[in-house]
Design a protein around this motif. Structure first.
Motif, mmCIF file in Angstrom:
data_model
loop_
_atom_site.group_PDB
_atom_site.id
_atom_site.type_symbol
_atom_site.label_atom_id
_atom_site.label_comp_id
_atom_site.label_asym_id
_atom_site.label_seq_id
_atom_site.Cartn_x
_atom_site.Cartn_y
_atom_site.Cartn_z
ATOM 1 N N LYS A 1 1.638 8.070 7.291
ATOM 2 C CA LYS A 1 2.188 9.203 6.553
ATOM 3 C C LYS A 1 1.358 10.467 6.720
ATOM 4 O O LYS A 1 1.735 11.533 6.222
ATOM 5 N N SER A 2 0.233 10.362 7.430
ATOM 6 C CA SER A 2 -0.605 11.535 7.677
ATOM 7 C C SER A 2 -0.171 12.305 8.916
ATOM 8 O O SER A 2 -0.405 13.509 9.026
ATOM 9 N N ALA A 3 0.452 11.603 9.859
ATOM 10 C CA ALA A 3 0.732 12.188 11.179
ATOM 11 C C ALA A 3 1.563 13.456 11.107
ATOM 12 O O ALA A 3 1.354 14.387 11.895
ATOM 13 N N SER A 4 2.511 13.512 10.160
ATOM 14 C CA SER A 4 3.417 14.662 10.090
ATOM 15 C C SER A 4 2.721 15.954 9.669
ATOM 16 O O SER A 4 3.289 17.033 9.827
ATOM 17 N N PHE A 5 1.517 15.836 9.136
ATOM 18 C CA PHE A 5 0.805 17.027 8.662
ATOM 19 C C PHE A 5 -0.113 17.610 9.742
ATOM 20 O O PHE A 5 -0.950 18.462 9.461
ATOM 21 N N TYR A 6 0.074 17.142 10.973
ATOM 22 C CA TYR A 6 -0.689 17.640 12.118
ATOM 23 C C TYR A 6 0.270 18.099 13.211
ATOM 24 O O TYR A 6 1.412 17.656 13.278
ATOM 25 N N GLU A 7 -0.217 18.970 14.073
ATOM 26 C CA GLU A 7 0.527 19.327 15.281
ATOM 27 C C GLU A 7 -0.375 19.135 16.480
ATOM 28 O O GLU A 7 -1.605 19.188 16.374
ATOM 29 N N SER B 1 3.128 9.035 -2.291
ATOM 30 C CA SER B 1 3.016 8.646 -3.695
ATOM 31 C C SER B 1 1.710 9.159 -4.287
ATOM 32 O O SER B 1 0.646 9.024 -3.674
ATOM 33 N N ILE B 2 1.782 9.702 -5.495
ATOM 34 C CA ILE B 2 0.574 10.182 -6.161
ATOM 35 C C ILE B 2 -0.089 9.014 -6.884
ATOM 36 O O ILE B 2 0.543 8.307 -7.680
ATOM 37 N N ILE B 3 -1.377 8.813 -6.609
ATOM 38 C CA ILE B 3 -2.140 7.706 -7.195
ATOM 39 C C ILE B 3 -3.303 8.272 -8.008
ATOM 40 O O ILE B 3 -3.701 9.426 -7.820
ATOM 41 N N PRO B 4 -3.887 7.465 -8.926
ATOM 42 C CA PRO B 4 -5.020 7.954 -9.720
ATOM 43 C C PRO B 4 -6.237 8.239 -8.846
ATOM 44 O O PRO B 4 -6.451 7.598 -7.810
ATOM 45 N N ASP C 1 0.866 -1.188 0.000
ATOM 46 C CA ASP C 1 0.000 0.000 0.000
ATOM 47 C C ASP C 1 0.901 1.236 0.000
ATOM 48 O O ASP C 1 1.651 1.445 0.949
ATOM 49 N N PRO C 2 0.837 2.075 -1.022
ATOM 50 C CA PRO C 2 1.809 3.174 -1.124
ATOM 51 C C PRO C 2 1.606 4.322 -0.157
ATOM 52 O O PRO C 2 2.545 5.051 0.141
ATOM 53 N N ILE C 3 0.377 4.526 0.345
ATOM 54 C CA ILE C 3 0.149 5.690 1.216
ATOM 55 C C ILE C 3 -0.582 5.380 2.508
ATOM 56 O O ILE C 3 -0.480 6.137 3.470
ATOM 57 N N GLY C 4 -1.297 4.240 2.584
ATOM 58 C CA GLY C 4 -2.206 4.047 3.706
ATOM 59 C C GLY C 4 -1.742 3.123 4.803
ATOM 60 O O GLY C 4 -2.538 2.730 5.648
ATOM 61 N N SER C 5 -0.469 2.765 4.828
ATOM 62 C CA SER C 5 0.000 1.806 5.827
ATOM 63 C C SER C 5 -0.008 2.427 7.224
ATOM 64 O O SER C 5 0.192 3.627 7.385
ATOM 65 N N PRO C 6 -0.237 1.594 8.264
ATOM 66 C CA PRO C 6 -0.241 2.107 9.644
ATOM 67 C C PRO C 6 1.143 2.389 10.192
ATOM 68 O O PRO C 6 1.286 2.966 11.251
ATOM 69 N N SER C 7 2.191 1.939 9.482
ATOM 70 C CA SER C 7 3.562 2.225 9.890
ATOM 71 C C SER C 7 4.396 2.388 8.627
ATOM 72 O O SER C 7 3.978 2.007 7.536
ATOM 73 N N LYS D 1 -4.638 16.108 -6.182
ATOM 74 C CA LYS D 1 -5.548 16.627 -5.152
ATOM 75 C C LYS D 1 -6.226 15.476 -4.420
ATOM 76 O O LYS D 1 -6.326 15.491 -3.175
ATOM 77 N N TYR D 2 -6.676 14.474 -5.159
ATOM 78 C CA TYR D 2 -7.311 13.302 -4.540
ATOM 79 C C TYR D 2 -6.369 12.635 -3.552
ATOM 80 O O TYR D 2 -6.737 12.318 -2.413
ATOM 81 N N THR D 3 -5.119 12.429 -3.962
ATOM 82 C CA THR D 3 -4.131 11.764 -3.101
ATOM 83 C C THR D 3 -3.873 12.575 -1.840
ATOM 84 O O THR D 3 -3.897 12.039 -0.716
ATOM 85 N N LEU D 4 -3.617 13.869 -2.003
ATOM 86 C CA LEU D 4 -3.285 14.708 -0.846
ATOM 87 C C LEU D 4 -4.476 14.850 0.092
ATOM 88 O O LEU D 4 -4.321 14.790 1.319
ATOM 89 N N ASP D 5 -5.674 15.038 -0.454
ATOM 90 C CA ASP D 5 -6.867 15.126 0.400
ATOM 91 C C ASP D 5 -7.030 13.851 1.217
ATOM 92 O O ASP D 5 -7.387 13.891 2.401
ATOM 93 N N LEU D 6 -6.748 12.708 0.584
ATOM 94 C CA LEU D 6 -6.862 11.424 1.272
ATOM 95 C C LEU D 6 -5.868 11.341 2.429
ATOM 96 O O LEU D 6 -6.226 10.992 3.562
ATOM 97 N N VAL D 7 -4.618 11.683 2.166
ATOM 98 C CA VAL D 7 -3.587 11.604 3.199
ATOM 99 C C VAL D 7 -3.861 12.608 4.315
ATOM 100 O O VAL D 7 -3.736 12.286 5.505
ATOM 101 N N PHE D 8 -4.247 13.827 3.958
ATOM 102 C CA PHE D 8 -4.445 14.877 4.959
ATOM 103 C C PHE D 8 -5.674 14.638 5.840
ATOM 104 O O PHE D 8 -5.795 15.247 6.897
#
Length: 540
Positions: free
Chosen positions: A138-144, A184-187, A55-61, A125-132
């Motif tokens: 890989k989402s944790a770093s975009f929060y404080e 990673s950018i995905i479709p 899984d390129p973006i959604g792994s728990p670690s 945009k789809y990829t970044l919205d999903l991660v954010f």
């Protein structure tokens, strides 16, 4: 990047090992599953650790092995260059607004996903919205913050036209680009399928993955935007056992083994004598270091920490233990980093070490006799029990420190238990490694800011528990500075202070070793050690 070929001179003390190794290799080869021993037309690359996820973006670690194979199949908006600075990958241009609140990414023209559809800003945009918006690793770093005070650093993502993506922040943040590198950018609308059938824009496309055998099959993406690979079919095989890897290399069933972490320096030297193999050595950035608990006496005294730095012959350890497969480190940053400066250096000087200990009030009670300093109370030296290398290094360091009157007690712990002990300050000296994290100078804030000292509630990274208000102010200014020249000057001051106060002692940068068949060409590995070089390999 310059490389060197490891000399093939036979070492006297390993002649007998060669005979045992040959027998062991044969036995391991016979015990391997038939599927692993079957000849294949695929180019085989060996990976030392299990692939936890495709899984390129959604792994728990996030683990190094999964990230290495991810880079074969995917691209991100941003990548690191040879100076560990952040430049465009899928983005041909990156612009930051004057107030630092918005980043505009312009995509390269003509990029296609591996199924033929064109890449557009809607996919990014789809990829970044999903991660954010998710709870991915890989989402944790975009929060404080944490808990109820957790807040996103990203306000929104816009796609004003097919080639433009705009990320707007809630406040100026210099960490955006670095944290986009592993995304990673995905479709668009493809995430659920990515878990079992990854699809990206990278140089190789997914064919199949055998989870139980840890074998990943890929093929060349012929419409790859930077040019197709000369390798048409690629097989990634996990070979974690040291003896098995040696057997597979000698038998020719593995074409290349980049950064074979399971192999000892002795084993690598032995393989360099095989007429069918080549062993290449490149400068690496992964750092081995000692961490000192500065909150506990006697290591709360800077002269004691400096004395330990002078007492250890790091160059001798690189020569005799690593067999030259490393380079002396004077900073936590790689030498190729845009922010690197050497700061204060510590050569091997036992006389200076003794003098500093005397000046700190810890005189040797009987000169060079059996009594030790600190009232014969040993310093607690923690290492991972699963690391043979760590035990070897600790034993040599024990001898160096004993020679200047400092006794240490080496204690081993299971890896997770060791992390807990470091977090709670239950150590005085600890051996460890930083892989990847030390490539960005922002890491200084993680390692040495007072606010980053771990607590019961927060597992932060300042394990040395070092606190210096002067350094805190410089770190805060540095991580908010966009001007590169100003940032370089600030990090020069930061490295001067850290090298003077020695909350950690950098030991060496581990070399990036690659073992391959003689017919594999164009092997060029950068200091980060990522697998981007695989696309450019050739086979004669």
């Amino acid at each position: 990047m310059l490389s060197q070929t490891i000399p093939t001179r036979r070492l006297p003390f390993v002649r007998n090992i060669l005979k045992g190794l040959a027998l062991c290799s044969v036995l391991v080869s016979l015990l391997l599953p038939l599927g692993c021993r079957r000849r294949s037309s695929a180019f085989v690359i060996a990976l030392g650790d299990n692939i936890r996820t495709i899984d390129p973006i959604g792994s728990p670690s996030v683990d190094a092995a999964s990230e290495r194979v991810r880079t074969l199949m995917f691209n991100s908006l941003v990548k690191k260059d040879e100076k560990f600075d952040y430049v465009g990958d899928l983005a041909s241009n990156i612009q930051r607004s004057d107030d630092g609140l918005a980043f505009r990414f312009t995509l390269h023209d003509g990029i296609k996903f591996q199924d033929g559809r064109p890449l557009t800003s809607a996919d990014a945009k789809y990829t970044l919205d999903l991660v954010f918006s998710r709870d991915f690793a890989k989402s944790a770093s975009f929060y404080e913050g944490s808990g109820t005070s957790k807040k996103s650093l990203v306000a929104r993502v816009d796609a004003p036209d097919a080639r433009t993506v705009v990320v707007t922040l809630t406040k100026p943040w210099v960490g955006l680009l670095s944290n986009l590198v592993p995304v990673s950018i995905i479709p668009k609308d493809s995430y659920e399928a990515q878990k079992t059938h990854p699809l990206g824009t990278g140089p190789f496309k997914f064919v199949q993955y055998d989870t139980s055998q840890q074998v990943l099959d890929l093929e060349a993406h012929h419409e790859y935007w930077e040019g197709p690979s000369a390798i048409q079919t690629l097989r990634v095989r996990v070979v974690s056992d040291m003896n098995a890897l040696q057997a597979e290399l000698r038998a020719g069933r593995v074409d290349i083994a980049p950064l074979p972490t399971s192999l000892s320096p002795d084993a690598i030297k032995l393989l360099s004598q095989d007429p069918n193999l080549q062993v290449r050595q490149f400068t690496g950035s992964n750092l081995a270091l000692l961490t000192f608990n500065t909150s506990q006496p006697p290591l709360n005294e800077v002269h004691v920490r400096q004395a330990i730095a002078y007492a250890i012959d790091r160059e001798g350890m690189i020569r005799d233990l690593l067999l030259g497969q490393g380079k002396l480190a004077h900073s936590i940053l790689p030498e190729d980093s845009w922010a690197y400066t050497m700061g204060r250096t510590y050569s091997f000087d036992p006389a200076m070490s003794k003098r500093l200990l005397d000046e700190a009030g810890f005189k040797d009670p009987d000169g060079d006799g059996p009594q030790m300093r600190f009232g014969n109370k040993p310093l607690v030296f923690k290492i991972s029990g699963s690391s043979v290398a760590a035990r070897n290094y600790a034993g040599v360091i024990y001898g160096y420190l004993k020679a200047v009157g400092v006794n240490v007690s080496i204690e081993t712990s299971e890896q997770n238990a060791l992390f807990d002990q470091l977090r709670y300050g239950q150590f005085q000296i600890a051996y460890g490694q930083w892989v990847g994290g030390n490539q960005d100078p922002i890491f200084y804030k993680d390692l040495f800011a007072t606010a980053e000292i771990p607590t019961q509630e927060r597992p932060a990274r300042n394990r040395s528990r070092y606190s210096n208000p002067e350094l805190d102010a410089l770190l805060e200014e540095a991580v908010r500075t966009w001007d590169r020249q100003n940032a370089r000057e600030l990090y020069t001051k930061i490295q001067d202070i850290v090298s003077r106060d020695v909350p950690v002692l950098p030991l060496w940068y581990q070399a990036n070793i690659v073992i391959a068949k003689k017919n594999v060409g164009n092997i060029q590995v950068n200091a980060s050690g990522d697998w981007g070089f695989v696309r450019n390999l050739t086979v004669k």
